[in-house]
Write an enzyme that holds these catalytic residues in place. Structure first.
Site, short mmCIF file in Angstrom:
data_model
loop_
_atom_site.label_atom_id
_atom_site.label_comp_id
_atom_site.label_asym_id
_atom_site.label_seq_id
_atom_site.Cartn_x
_atom_site.Cartn_y
_atom_site.Cartn_z
N GLU A 123 0.76 -1.29 -0.25
CA GLU A 123 0.49 0.28 -0.07
C GLU A 123 0.56 1.28 0.17
OE1 GLU A 123 -2.13 0.89 3.70
OE2 GLU A 123 -1.34 3.18 3.17
N ASP A 174 -19.66 6.58 8.75
CA ASP A 174 -17.78 6.74 8.66
C ASP A 174 -17.01 5.27 8.62
OD1 ASP A 174 -15.27 7.06 7.17
OD2 ASP A 174 -15.14 8.58 8.42
N SER A 232 -14.00 2.08 6.42
CA SER A 232 -14.09 2.86 5.24
C SER A 232 -13.94 1.50 4.15
CB SER A 232 -12.28 2.01 5.60
OG SER A 232 -11.35 1.80 4.55
N ASP A 278 -11.69 -0.01 2.84
CA ASP A 278 -11.55 -1.31 2.85
C ASP A 278 -11.79 -2.71 3.55
OD1 ASP A 278 -9.17 1.02 2.87
OD2 ASP A 278 -8.13 -0.17 4.79
N LYS A 332 -6.57 1.35 12.01
CA LYS A 332 -5.78 2.20 13.12
C LYS A 332 -6.10 2.89 13.46
CE LYS A 332 -8.33 5.41 8.70
NZ LYS A 332 -7.43 6.29 8.15
N1 PSU Z 1 -3.68 3.41 9.50
C1 PSU Z 1 -2.53 4.60 9.52
N2 PSU Z 1 -2.92 6.14 8.48
C2 PSU Z 1 -3.27 5.75 6.80
C3 PSU Z 1 -3.90 4.25 7.13
C4 PSU Z 1 -4.09 3.93 8.06
O1 PSU Z 1 -2.24 4.61 10.53
O2 PSU Z 1 -3.35 6.72 7.03
C5 PSU Z 1 -4.92 4.76 5.35
C6 PSU Z 1 -4.64 3.51 4.88
O3 PSU Z 1 -4.54 3.40 3.60
C7 PSU Z 1 -5.89 2.79 5.46
C8 PSU Z 1 -7.13 4.31 4.69
O4 PSU Z 1 -6.26 1.86 3.66
O5 PSU Z 1 -6.03 5.12 5.56
C9 PSU Z 1 -8.31 4.37 4.71
O6 PSU Z 1 -8.86 5.39 5.07
P1 PSU Z 1 -11.00 5.93 5.04
O7 PSU Z 1 -10.47 4.90 6.42
O8 PSU Z 1 -10.59 6.61 4.25
O9 PSU Z 1 -11.19 4.33 4.12
MN MN Z 2 -13.22 7.27 5.86
#
Ligand code: PSU
Ligand code: MN
Length: 300
Positions: A24, A137, A139, A141, A158
């Site tokens: 990633e 919210d 993700s 993912d 995270k």
């Molecule tokens: N973990 C961290 N910092 C980050 C991320 C993960 O400590 O910035 C990133 C990864 O790329 C993860 C993304 O896939 O945040 C998820 O973001 P969102 O919640 O916007 O989908």
């Molecule tokens: Mn998000």
């Protein structure tokens, strides 16, 4: 069909049925500061090679998905201030605009699938925020994990997210959470969270077999690995710092995509760089595990 450029190294591995680990790139563009980010990227690649696999950092650049970015591109995403964070829905628009983008876990899963790579490494995946009831919210993912056969090696979610809510949702999506030699679901900076994996795997071969059997189901698996004990930080300290940083963010009106980078920066400052060291070391360990699993998969 996405326009894809595959590096000669990755192309060779694909053509010769050799193990490949996707990486990633948001970690380098938005997670770690310069120059730690670029050093970390080079070391991850070394670790993956040393463990018998081919590394593929995935980025978007000049209208192409790049599977295995070159050093100039790595430099660009590590130093430039305006690199886009690319999750699923941004992929096509960033390609059309020819901007440079770093992929999240979701973005990396989609691009890896397009390149026929089935395992990736990261630090922490996205999940469900504690204020989900108000913000919704969650993700992408989690969603991409549920509809692609890409396995993700990580140290949990995270640190700012809600672990029990995320675990509930992963159960709903039918995603196995396999610990490598561990029962405990890690909480990123800390090896303990008070929550559990769905299975404790003793060997890489066992995990490779789980991935193989799980091919019958739509979706991938999560492999969790706690930060190395030496670098694990007390969960109470992390929670305290995260709370302070979140309150600061709220009072400064920082939200959306800017929230995680802000909180990570504040955690680094409050921990006197301990969180940075832990973040880097856990990614190295995850890279080792991902490569070994990728190697084991080729023996099946
Ligand atoms: N973990 C961290 N910092 C980050 C991320 C993960 O400590 O910035 C990133 C990864 O790329 C993860 C993304 O896939 O945040 C998820 O973001 P969102 O919640 O916007 O989908
Ligand atoms: Mn998000």
């Amino acid at each position: 069909m996405f326009p894809i450029k595959i590096s000669p190294e990755v192309n060779y591995a694909l053509n010769n049925n050799q193990p490949i680990v996707a990486i990633e790139s948001t970690i380098f563009a938005h997670g770690l500061p310069y120059p730690a980010n670029i050093e970390c990227a080079q070391e991850i690649k070394n670790i993956i090679k040393k463990n018998g696999a081919t590394p593929a950092i995935i980025i978007l650049d000049n209208g192409f998905i790049n599977i295995g970015c070159n050093n100039d591109q790595l430099n660009k995403i590590s130093t430039s201030q305006n690199i886009e964070k690319v999750s699923t829905r941004e992929i096509s628009t960033i390609l059309v605009s020819k901007k440079c983008g770093a992929t999240t876990v979701a973005g990396t899963i989609v691009c890896a699938t397009a390149a026929k790579i089935n395992i990736m490494v990261t630090g922490g995946i996205g999940g469900i925020h504690s204020n989900f009831n108000n913000s919704h919210d969650m993700s992408t993912d989690l969603f991409e994990l549920s509809r692609n056969k890409v396995s993700v090696v990580c140290s949990g979610i995270k640190s700012i997210l809600d672990i029990p809510k995320t675990l509930e949702h992963l159960e709903t999506l039918g995603i196995p959470i396999i610990g490598y030699k561990s029962n405990i679901f890690p909480s990123f900076y800390s090896s303990d969270s008070g929550f559990y994996n769905t299975y404790n795997a003793k060997t890489y071969d066992e995990i490779a077999l789980i991935i193989n059997y799980h091919k019958s189901v739509k979706g991938g698996i999560i492999i969790t690995n706690p930060p190395p004990e030496k670098y694990s930080i007390d969960n109470n300290k992390i929670n305290k710092w995260t709370k302070i940083a979140s309150q600061e963010a709220e009072s400064m009106n920082i939200s959306g995509k800017k929230l995680t980078p802000f909180i990570l920066k504040r955690l680094r400052e409050m921990s006197e760089n301990k969180t940075l060291k832990t973040n880097i070391e856990l990614i190295y360990d995850n890279a080792k595990i991902a490569s070994q699993i990728a190697v084991s998969q080729k023996k099946i």
